[in-house]
Design an enzyme around this catalytic site. Sequence first.
Site, PDB file in Angstrom:
ATOM      1  N   LYS A  99       1.296 -41.408  61.982  1.00 13.55           N
ATOM      2  CA  LYS A  99       1.032 -40.088  61.390  1.00 13.55           C
ATOM      3  C   LYS A  99      -0.454 -39.847  61.187  1.00 13.55           C
ATOM      4  CE  LYS A  99       5.275 -39.748  58.647  1.00 13.55           C
ATOM      5  NZ  LYS A  99       5.827 -39.591  57.275  1.00 13.55           N
ATOM      6  N   GLU A 146       3.979 -46.183  59.651  1.00  9.84           N
ATOM      7  CA  GLU A 146       5.050 -46.589  58.737  1.00  9.84           C
ATOM      8  C   GLU A 146       6.379 -46.715  59.461  1.00  9.84           C
ATOM      9  OE1 GLU A 146       4.453 -43.568  55.682  1.00  9.84           O
ATOM     10  OE2 GLU A 146       6.014 -42.317  56.556  1.00  9.84           O
ATOM     11  N   LYS A 188      11.312 -24.580  58.000  1.00 12.09           N
ATOM     12  CA  LYS A 188      12.524 -24.600  57.176  1.00 12.09           C
ATOM     13  C   LYS A 188      13.263 -23.276  57.331  1.00 12.09           C
ATOM     14  CE  LYS A 188      10.058 -27.508  53.919  1.00 12.09           C
ATOM     15  NZ  LYS A 188       9.130 -27.448  52.760  1.00 12.09           N
ATOM     16  N   GLU A 228       6.867 -34.211  48.033  1.00 10.69           N
ATOM     17  CA  GLU A 228       7.861 -34.367  49.095  1.00 10.69           C
ATOM     18  C   GLU A 228       8.313 -35.810  49.237  1.00 10.69           C
ATOM     19  OE1 GLU A 228       7.182 -33.127  53.127  1.00 10.69           O
ATOM     20  OE2 GLU A 228       6.111 -31.344  52.462  1.00 10.69           O
ATOM     21  N   GLU A 280       4.349 -36.783  50.872  1.00 13.36           N
ATOM     22  CA  GLU A 280       3.099 -36.046  50.634  1.00 13.36           C
ATOM     23  C   GLU A 280       3.231 -35.070  49.477  1.00 13.36           C
ATOM     24  OE1 GLU A 280       2.938 -32.717  54.060  1.00 13.36           O
ATOM     25  OE2 GLU A 280       3.313 -34.718  54.836  1.00 13.36           O
ATOM     26  N   ARG A 334       0.338 -26.234  46.494  1.00 16.19           N
ATOM     27  CA  ARG A 334       0.443 -24.776  46.540  1.00 16.19           C
ATOM     28  C   ARG A 334       1.811 -24.340  46.024  1.00 16.19           C
ATOM     29  NH1 ARG A 334       1.805 -26.672  51.687  1.00 16.19           N
ATOM     30  NH2 ARG A 334       3.918 -26.031  52.302  1.00 16.19           N
ATOM     31  N   ARG A 380      16.077 -17.947  54.773  1.00 15.52           N
ATOM     32  CA  ARG A 380      14.891 -17.244  55.276  1.00 15.52           C
ATOM     33  C   ARG A 380      15.316 -16.260  56.361  1.00 15.52           C
ATOM     34  NH1 ARG A 380       9.692 -21.285  55.544  1.00 15.52           N
ATOM     35  NH2 ARG A 380      10.234 -22.543  53.703  1.00 15.52           N
TER      36      ARG A 380
HETATM   37  C1  MV4 Z   1       8.952 -39.252  58.548  1.00 11.34           C
HETATM   38  C2  MV4 Z   1      10.209 -39.233  59.200  1.00 11.34           C
HETATM   39  C3  MV4 Z   1      10.841 -40.439  59.373  1.00 11.34           C
HETATM   40  N1  MV4 Z   1      10.274 -41.574  58.952  1.00 11.34           N
HETATM   41  N2  MV4 Z   1       8.443 -40.415  58.136  1.00 11.34           N
HETATM   42  C4  MV4 Z   1       7.844 -34.682  59.240  1.00 11.34           C
HETATM   43  C5  MV4 Z   1       6.861 -33.803  58.532  1.00 11.34           C
HETATM   44  C6  MV4 Z   1       6.139 -34.666  57.576  1.00 11.34           C
HETATM   45  N3  MV4 Z   1       5.992 -34.012  56.309  1.00 11.34           N
HETATM   46  C7  MV4 Z   1       6.951 -35.917  57.473  1.00 11.34           C
HETATM   47  N4  MV4 Z   1       7.933 -35.878  58.505  1.00 11.34           N
HETATM   48  C8  MV4 Z   1       8.740 -36.948  58.749  1.00 11.34           C
HETATM   49  N5  MV4 Z   1       8.266 -38.137  58.322  1.00 11.34           N
HETATM   50  C9  MV4 Z   1       9.090 -41.538  58.338  1.00 11.34           C
HETATM   51  N6  MV4 Z   1       8.547 -42.687  57.932  1.00 11.34           N
HETATM   52  C10 MV4 Z   1      10.727 -38.018  59.608  1.00 11.34           C
HETATM   53  C11 MV4 Z   1       9.983 -36.872  59.393  1.00 11.34           C
HETATM   54  C12 MV4 Z   1      10.592 -35.651  59.854  1.00 11.34           C
HETATM   55  C13 MV4 Z   1      10.909 -34.637  58.979  1.00 11.34           C
HETATM   56  C14 MV4 Z   1      10.607 -34.711  57.620  1.00 11.34           C
HETATM   57  C15 MV4 Z   1      10.904 -33.693  56.762  1.00 11.34           C
HETATM   58  C16 MV4 Z   1      11.535 -32.559  57.267  1.00 11.34           C
HETATM   59  C17 MV4 Z   1      11.824 -32.449  58.580  1.00 11.34           C
HETATM   60  C18 MV4 Z   1      11.523 -33.481  59.467  1.00 11.34           C
HETATM   61  C19 MV4 Z   1      11.834 -33.358  60.809  1.00 11.34           C
HETATM   62  C20 MV4 Z   1      11.519 -34.348  61.659  1.00 11.34           C
HETATM   63  C21 MV4 Z   1      10.886 -35.509  61.190  1.00 11.34           C
END
Ligand code: MV4
Length: 449
Positions: free
Chosen positions: A158, A200, A237, A275, A288, A292, A338
């Site tokens: 990431k 990660e 979303k 989140e 994260e 906002r 939405r």
């Molecule tokens: C992840 C994950 C799986 N494993 N981290 C996508 C956006 C970012 N905010 C974090 N995200 C993800 N992180 C780990 N270690 C899967 C996602 C992810 C996801 C997260 C939240 C909402 C939608 C998503 C769609 C695809 C992947």
Amino acid sequence: MFKRILVANRGEIALRVIRAAHDLGIEAVAVYSEADRGAPYLEIADEAICIGPAASAQSYLNIPGIIAAAEIADVEAIHPGYGFLAENAHFAEVCHSCGIKFIGPSAEVIDSCGDKSKAKTTAAHAGVPVVPGSDGAVADIEEAAKIAQLIGYPVIIKAAAGGGGRGMRMAKDASVFHNCFRQAQQEAAAAFGDDTVYVEKFVVNPRHVEVQILAGADGEVVYLGERDCSIQRRHQKLIEESPSPATTPDISKRLGEAAVAFAKAAGYVNAGTVEFLLDANGDFFFIELNARIQVEHCVSEMVSGIDLVKWQIMIAAGANLDFKQSDVQIRGHAIEFRINAENPARNFAPAPGRIEKLFLPGGRGVRVDSHIAAGYTIPRHYDSMIAKLIVHGEDRAEALRIARRALREIKIEGPGLATTVPLHLQLLDQPEFQRGEIDTGYLERFLDS
Ligand code: MV4
């Protein structure tokens, strides 16, 4: 309290902020681009100032233009809404330098939370669960590969400056790690001008669960329950709800306490969202912080009864919270749909146009946050979201019944116009959705079927 504030945004969130200001007896000044000239919601504002051409870079992202408008209108504070300048630490700093209160956290906090690898380290130090992985950013690909081997595949790489899924690559095994790492780095450099990445463990089919927090000027923090935002497509979303269908009161409480611990460790003030990923075992991991107000804040307002935008303004004016965690009661279940001017049948292509016929729902348990009106032409230059339907019931089953009724009432018609309303009605008929069996892959699986 402020006498007059400026809203540095457009559309439904601009109107939402204007309304909160008016509820507080504060005057609200709107800004608009040439593409938004004449939009009906601007008439609700006490004054409206043109800040430039349609292109966002020359209007809603134009810091000198917005500051000039704030000076001309003689406001004491600026609310950034979401998107545009909402998480721009430089903008928050410029406001501060000009003696204008930025309605949000400090530039320092925006900046430190903007680095996701730093935020993750802050979370870990505060005792908040994080996904196993590198301790902050990785120095090079060799170190990253070693960590991947140690934690085990699949892993995810990431961008530290990332968000919304950009600069992110999953590597299923060691054979693809090299390519994935380089791709993540390149995408991060192109999108953020910063190729810092971290590694990660990849959580398979997680739910996206986020906690709304509110921190008073003195740093006291409360949580207002969680939202499940798993129904999304390409990180956009589509449906959000509170509480999450996947949480028990115990998970909900531990999520809330983890979010508060993070916010305190980060020195957070004002409204924010922490989140998490929630896995199938009920384990959750910090990912994260969003510094906002978010699109989906309304579902938290419906179940908590707390006006988040009003509190954002009061906290920026120096207020402490006048209630404690034990005063917060989550009541019933809220779901937000939405409504975007886009065509789900054509890969969600934008489908803006002139609204010739409009009927918006109402009645018990229904809230509609929207700036649209009959005769309004949706500009093609911006985000396609034109309305949010938020329903509130005593429980999830009632919320779903009200949602079906309200969605059926909606008429948004005009040449070339299409919306996500029919898709929402289809989703309401799906047994998995009805049972709340949704993860972040649910919508794309449904669309592919
Ligand atoms: C992840 C994950 C799986 N494993 N981290 C996508 C956006 C970012 N905010 C974090 N995200 C993800 N992180 C780990 N270690 C899967 C996602 C992810 C996801 C997260 C939240 C909402 C939608 C998503 C769609 C695809 C992947």
